[in-house]
Design a protein around this motif. Sequence first.
Motif, PDB file in Angstrom:
ATOM      1  N   ASP B 120       0.841  -1.199   0.000  1.00 16.06           N
ATOM      2  CA  ASP B 120       0.000   0.000   0.000  1.00 16.06           C
ATOM      3  C   ASP B 120       0.875   1.249   0.000  1.00 16.06           C
ATOM      4  OD1 ASP B 120       0.861   0.256   2.560  1.00 16.06           O
ATOM      5  OD2 ASP B 120      -1.094  -0.061   3.512  1.00 16.06           O
ATOM      6  N   ASP B 121       0.267   2.413   0.104  1.00 15.36           N
ATOM      7  CA  ASP B 121       1.029   3.649  -0.074  1.00 15.36           C
ATOM      8  C   ASP B 121       2.113   3.850   0.980  1.00 15.36           C
ATOM      9  OD1 ASP B 121      -0.828   3.906   1.842  1.00 15.36           O
ATOM     10  OD2 ASP B 121      -1.771   5.743   1.082  1.00 15.36           O
ATOM     11  N   GLU B 122       1.996   3.167   2.135  1.00 16.93           N
ATOM     12  CA  GLU B 122       3.034   3.300   3.151  1.00 16.93           C
ATOM     13  C   GLU B 122       4.013   2.138   3.145  1.00 16.93           C
ATOM     14  OE1 GLU B 122       1.407   4.336   7.049  1.00 16.93           O
ATOM     15  OE2 GLU B 122      -0.307   5.146   5.953  1.00 16.93           O
ATOM     16  N   GLY B 123       3.875   1.246   2.189  1.00 21.12           N
ATOM     17  CA  GLY B 123       4.812   0.137   2.078  1.00 21.12           C
ATOM     18  C   GLY B 123       4.452  -1.089   2.887  1.00 21.12           C
ATOM     19  N   PHE B 124       3.203  -1.155   3.376  1.00 21.25           N
ATOM     20  CA  PHE B 124       2.780  -2.352   4.112  1.00 21.25           C
ATOM     21  C   PHE B 124       2.145  -3.353   3.155  1.00 21.25           C
ATOM     22  CE2 PHE B 124       2.841   0.742   7.591  1.00 21.25           C
ATOM     23  CZ  PHE B 124       3.515   0.006   8.556  1.00 21.25           C
ATOM     24  N   LEU B 125       2.285  -4.634   3.492  1.00 24.35           N
ATOM     25  CA  LEU B 125       1.628  -5.673   2.695  1.00 24.35           C
ATOM     26  C   LEU B 125       0.124  -5.580   2.938  1.00 24.35           C
ATOM     27  CD1 LEU B 125       3.852  -8.846   3.239  1.00 24.35           C
ATOM     28  CD2 LEU B 125       3.408  -7.708   1.070  1.00 24.35           C
ATOM     29  N   ALA B 126      -0.657  -5.505   1.874  1.00 23.16           N
ATOM     30  CA  ALA B 126      -2.105  -5.397   2.015  1.00 23.16           C
ATOM     31  C   ALA B 126      -2.758  -6.306   1.001  1.00 23.16           C
ATOM     32  CB  ALA B 126      -2.555  -3.954   1.801  1.00 23.16           C
ATOM     33  N   SER B 127      -3.979  -6.757   1.325  1.00 22.12           N
ATOM     34  CA  SER B 127      -4.709  -7.613   0.398  1.00 22.12           C
ATOM     35  C   SER B 127      -5.188  -6.758  -0.774  1.00 22.12           C
ATOM     36  CB  SER B 127      -5.908  -8.243   1.102  1.00 22.12           C
ATOM     37  OG  SER B 127      -6.915  -7.282   1.260  1.00 22.12           O
ATOM     38  N   ILE B 128      -5.687  -7.400  -1.816  1.00 21.58           N
ATOM     39  CA  ILE B 128      -6.145  -6.636  -2.981  1.00 21.58           C
ATOM     40  C   ILE B 128      -7.367  -5.791  -2.637  1.00 21.58           C
ATOM     41  CG2 ILE B 128      -5.162  -7.991  -4.864  1.00 21.58           C
ATOM     42  CD1 ILE B 128      -7.762  -9.538  -4.965  1.00 21.58           C
ATOM     43  N   HIS B 129      -8.000  -6.069  -1.475  1.00 22.63           N
ATOM     44  CA  HIS B 129      -9.121  -5.231  -1.054  1.00 22.63           C
ATOM     45  C   HIS B 129      -8.652  -4.083  -0.161  1.00 22.63           C
ATOM     46  CE1 HIS B 129     -11.502  -8.387  -2.708  1.00 22.63           C
ATOM     47  NE2 HIS B 129     -10.902  -9.253  -1.933  1.00 22.63           N
ATOM     48  N   GLY B 130      -7.332  -3.969   0.014  1.00 21.40           N
ATOM     49  CA  GLY B 130      -6.782  -2.831   0.737  1.00 21.40           C
ATOM     50  C   GLY B 130      -6.627  -3.052   2.233  1.00 21.40           C
ATOM     51  N   GLN B 131      -6.862  -4.271   2.710  1.00 21.18           N
ATOM     52  CA  GLN B 131      -6.705  -4.502   4.144  1.00 21.18           C
ATOM     53  C   GLN B 131      -5.302  -5.001   4.434  1.00 21.18           C
ATOM     54  OE1 GLN B 131     -10.032  -7.106   4.666  1.00 21.18           O
ATOM     55  NE2 GLN B 131     -11.237  -5.439   5.525  1.00 21.18           N
TER      56      GLN B 131
END
Lengths: 223, 259
Positions: B120-131
């Motif tokens: 995500d925009d902060e470099g965390f791993l996120a699911s394709i739904h943004g979680q």
Amino acid sequence: MTDTLQAIARALSTDVQTLGTISHNVANMNTPGYRGVRAVPEFSQQALLRTSLDQTDGSVMQTARKLDLALQGPGFFVVEREGEPLLVRSGAFRVDAQGQLVTANGDVVRGPNAPIGTDLDALRVDADGALWNGTQSLGQLELITVADAGALRPAGGGAYRYEGEQEPWSGQVIQGALEAANIDAAGETIRLMETTRHAESVQRAISIYDKAMDTGINRLGDN
Amino acid sequence: MIDALYISASGLRGEQKQIDVISNNVANMQTPGFKRSRVNFAEVATAAVAAQSNESELTTQSLMRGNGARVISTSTLFSPGEMRQTQGALDLAIDGNGFFELEAADGSTVYTRDGQFRLDDEGFLASIHGQRLAHSVQIPADAKDIRIDAKGEITALLAGDEARSVLGDIELATFAAPDALVSIGNNRYVPNEASGTVSYGRPNEPGFGGLQQGYVELANVEMIDEMSALVLAQRAYQLNARVLQAADQILETINNLRR
């Protein structure tokens, strides 16, 4: 004179009850381990019909799920519902939050001497009902055969109460499969046709008897 | 009156539910991480009490009153799906029983088998739904050649470095009774009392399963099984409808008794 009418009406009432058993069988066509109900004429004073359970084996459906167990041969799994032992034929088991083996209905299956746990990859159930986790024994499923199938009383959720003689179990357990309901669609359809047509015949009989009565009461002596 | 009407209606309802579940399974054949469901049926029956008969007679005579079928539950079957190679650096498949833990927007945790991640925009791993993946590690924007091994260790080559540096670990979750997890859509599940509490562990520990980078787990739906189940359900539905008609016919006969 009303005896005839009563006898005919009783025949109609048995048709309605027979239809009830047929519809119950058909409604349970996809219920694993379901035993078909047959309505049998009863010649005692108490009832017109007696129900008996068809104890033939249903066909085996492969599901490839570790906790699906199919029974072949006469017999039942013993489960516990609120401390009371009950018999079930459906082996669609699961593991509950405590790791115990339970039926789909939530009744605890008797036999395992340790929780089954989450890791089912190594779970094995032998044909004689012995449970194994790899090489570690988890106990032996309690399986019994009933001597008098007529004494089985339904307790809901596919379970039966039984308080009669028991016999040693002689069937086999198949892991990764479920026993389909032992309902034959063609047989049920034929019984259905038979019942509806019989009801029509009864109606004719009543109708004709009514006409005869009409003649007897209103026309006799007319010129 | 005629029980058969209500009994066959219960059968129709059950088969309808069965067809609904099959259609959901088939619709999700291509959804990565999807787990198929199954309807659990049970018979509804009571031992009828013959009021006028005396005790000793009742024991020799079996009287049972059928009330049709009932859907006890729909359970999710967490059998493994096939692995498909994607080459995606952030595609992870679990080769075992574990779940990824995701953080929903409201702070609650949800669980999934779908391992298609992105940054995500902060470099965390996120699911394709943004979680976001729970306990996730921040991956610097200049990190190259991100590798995740079977034990969940994330390593990457940072800008200017010669050697790979360890960025953090991925944890997996398991449940005592995963069948009872409640599906909330988007391949996500939440635990309830029946499924038991969550326990955490590292990938590759017994019972959790290892991670496979560059793979996604496909749906565990078998087309042949679903189609044969559909045929059975449809025919059973028809037969129940026939019984309903027959019950109607008998009612008509009764109405016309004195014709």
